[in-house]
Motif scaffolding. Structure first.
Motif, mmCIF file in Angstrom:
data_model
loop_
_atom_site.group_PDB
_atom_site.id
_atom_site.type_symbol
_atom_site.label_atom_id
_atom_site.label_comp_id
_atom_site.label_asym_id
_atom_site.label_seq_id
_atom_site.Cartn_x
_atom_site.Cartn_y
_atom_site.Cartn_z
ATOM 1 N N GLN A 49 0.816 -1.208 0.000
ATOM 2 C CA GLN A 49 0.000 0.000 0.000
ATOM 3 C C GLN A 49 0.857 1.268 0.000
ATOM 4 O OE1 GLN A 49 -3.412 -0.007 -0.515
ATOM 5 N NE2 GLN A 49 -2.798 2.087 -1.003
ATOM 6 N N GLU A 50 1.904 1.249 0.790
ATOM 7 C CA GLU A 50 2.798 2.415 0.847
ATOM 8 C C GLU A 50 3.469 2.648 -0.513
ATOM 9 O OE1 GLU A 50 5.423 2.277 4.240
ATOM 10 O OE2 GLU A 50 6.737 3.828 3.429
ATOM 11 N N MET A 51 3.861 1.564 -1.167
ATOM 12 C CA MET A 51 4.496 1.686 -2.483
ATOM 13 C C MET A 51 3.508 2.228 -3.517
ATOM 14 S SD MET A 51 6.737 -1.117 -4.597
ATOM 15 C CE MET A 51 5.408 -2.011 -5.378
ATOM 16 N N VAL A 52 2.261 1.768 -3.447
ATOM 17 C CA VAL A 52 1.223 2.240 -4.374
ATOM 18 C C VAL A 52 1.011 3.747 -4.199
ATOM 19 C CG1 VAL A 52 -1.263 2.125 -4.871
ATOM 20 C CG2 VAL A 52 0.047 0.012 -4.572
ATOM 21 N N ASP A 53 0.914 4.201 -2.964
ATOM 22 C CA ASP A 53 0.703 5.630 -2.697
ATOM 23 C C ASP A 53 1.882 6.454 -3.227
ATOM 24 O OD1 ASP A 53 -1.631 4.965 -1.449
ATOM 25 O OD2 ASP A 53 -0.823 5.098 0.599
ATOM 26 N N LYS A 54 3.089 5.984 -2.972
ATOM 27 C CA LYS A 54 4.270 6.723 -3.416
ATOM 28 C C LYS A 54 4.373 6.717 -4.941
ATOM 29 C CE LYS A 54 6.980 6.313 0.837
ATOM 30 N NZ LYS A 54 7.980 5.505 1.589
ATOM 31 N N HIS A 55 4.037 5.594 -5.552
ATOM 32 C CA HIS A 55 4.042 5.514 -7.014
ATOM 33 C C HIS A 55 3.119 6.569 -7.608
ATOM 34 C CE1 HIS A 55 2.036 3.840 -10.720
ATOM 35 N NE2 HIS A 55 3.274 3.899 -11.114
ATOM 36 N N GLU A 56 1.974 6.763 -6.974
ATOM 37 C CA GLU A 56 1.021 7.756 -7.490
ATOM 38 C C GLU A 56 1.552 9.176 -7.362
ATOM 39 O OE1 GLU A 56 -2.772 6.844 -5.665
ATOM 40 O OE2 GLU A 56 -2.896 4.979 -6.827
ATOM 41 N N ASP A 57 2.296 9.419 -6.285
ATOM 42 C CA ASP A 57 2.752 10.785 -5.998
ATOM 43 C C ASP A 57 4.055 11.180 -6.689
ATOM 44 O OD1 ASP A 57 0.604 11.086 -4.382
ATOM 45 O OD2 ASP A 57 1.682 10.783 -2.487
ATOM 46 N N LEU A 58 4.792 10.227 -7.192
ATOM 47 C CA LEU A 58 6.167 10.517 -7.635
ATOM 48 C C LEU A 58 6.350 10.325 -9.145
ATOM 49 C CD1 LEU A 58 7.798 8.998 -4.484
ATOM 50 C CD2 LEU A 58 8.449 11.231 -5.412
ATOM 51 N N PRO A 59 7.471 10.815 -9.700
ATOM 52 C CA PRO A 59 7.712 10.707 -11.149
ATOM 53 C C PRO A 59 7.571 9.270 -11.650
ATOM 54 C CG PRO A 59 9.396 12.097 -10.154
ATOM 55 C CD PRO A 59 8.577 11.535 -9.024
ATOM 56 N N LYS A 60 7.056 9.159 -12.864
ATOM 57 C CA LYS A 60 6.689 7.836 -13.374
ATOM 58 C C LYS A 60 7.864 7.052 -13.946
ATOM 59 C CE LYS A 60 2.516 7.934 -11.948
ATOM 60 N NZ LYS A 60 2.839 8.903 -10.878
ATOM 61 N N ASP A 61 9.041 7.671 -14.022
ATOM 62 C CA ASP A 61 10.189 6.873 -14.487
ATOM 63 C C ASP A 61 10.922 6.196 -13.327
ATOM 64 O OD1 ASP A 61 11.151 9.319 -13.562
ATOM 65 O OD2 ASP A 61 12.788 9.406 -15.017
ATOM 66 N N ILE A 62 10.356 6.280 -12.138
ATOM 67 C CA ILE A 62 10.928 5.524 -11.012
ATOM 68 C C ILE A 62 10.592 4.051 -11.181
ATOM 69 C CG2 ILE A 62 10.659 5.040 -8.533
ATOM 70 C CD1 ILE A 62 10.476 8.020 -8.037
ATOM 71 N N LYS A 63 11.588 3.202 -10.902
ATOM 72 C CA LYS A 63 11.359 1.762 -10.900
ATOM 73 C C LYS A 63 11.147 1.316 -9.454
ATOM 74 C CE LYS A 63 13.676 0.665 -15.143
ATOM 75 N NZ LYS A 63 14.902 0.278 -15.814
#
Ligand SMILES: *Cc1c(COP(=O)(O)O)cnc(C)c1O
Length: 219
Positions: A49-63
């Motif tokens: 869940q924490e990873m999903v939230d951060k994925h939504e908030d941060l640049p999309k080229d992050i792996k």
């Protein structure tokens, strides 16, 4: 030292062939952005869940790498974006990852977690269990997962020789499982306290949190 300084120091110390996963669990988005601005693109989290939230908030080229123990019922929330899942320790979990990856028409890269530590609390498979999985008909029918290597955690101990022996045993399993037909490429071992030993013992991917972001207040 700042996050940027820590990252630069760490990167100057590790060989080019070793991939750095910056473990950002419990850390705020602003800390991750600082590491991102310093050039870091791979981040590891241990809660879906924490990873999903951060994925939504941060640049999309992050792996995004999932490094924690998996709850099968939550795999669906990360299946559309997760780049590598480190801690897979059962055929049932592989089956669920395959199913969710298929829904998004993706192939998800996975590492099988091997139990190398003495501690009962650590998760993972034995070498024989891994061989059983890799040779099973069910596993070989999965088209939406790619097992690219192994992951392990050494015992939490001050005994450096024990840590080294555990990493060395994982590297032996890694080499043994790599066949001409199926080349394993990724050996994920080493954290803030033991990454130097892990690299000496053959690690190709280290997962470092506190040495970059500072100590955590909770896990
Ligand atoms: C938290 C964590 C790390 C990073 O630990 P540090 O000691 O902060 O570097 C690495 N791997 C896993 C699986 C973790 O849960």
């Amino acid at each position: 030292m700042s996050i940027t300084d820590n990252l630069q120091k760490l990167k100057s110390e590790i060989p080019k062939n070793v991939t750095l996963v910056a473990v950002s669990k419990t850390k705020p988005v602003c800390d991750i952005l600082e590491a991102y601005e310093a050039g870091q693109r791979i981040f590891g989290e241990n809660k879906i869940q924490e990873m999903v939230d951060k994925h939504e908030d941060l640049p999309k080229d992050i792996k995004w790498h999932m490094i924690g123990h998996l709850q099968r019922n939550k795999v669906k929330y990360m299946a559309h974006f997760v780049d590598l899942i480190h801690g897979v320790d059962s055929l049932k979990t592989l089956k669920e990852i395959n199913k969710q990856a298929l829904k998004h028409d993706r192939v998800i890269n996975c590492l099988l977690q091997v139990k190398i530590a003495q501690e009962e609390s650590k998760f993972g498979l034995s070498e024989n269990e891994i061989k059983t999985i890799l040779n099973s008909e069910e596993f070989n029918a999965f088209e939406n997962i790619n097992v690219v290597g192994l992951m392990g955690m050494a015992s939490f101990t001050a005994d450096k020789n024990q840590v080294r022996a555990e990493f060395s045993s994982l590297n032996e399993i890694f080499k043994e499982l790599s066949t001409p037909n199926k080349q394993l490429t990724t050996l994920s071992m080493g954290m803030s306290g033991d990454y130097k030993t892990a690299i000496e013992e053959g690690s190709t991917m280290i997962r470092v949190g506190s040495s970059i972001f500072g100590t955590r207040n909770y896990s």
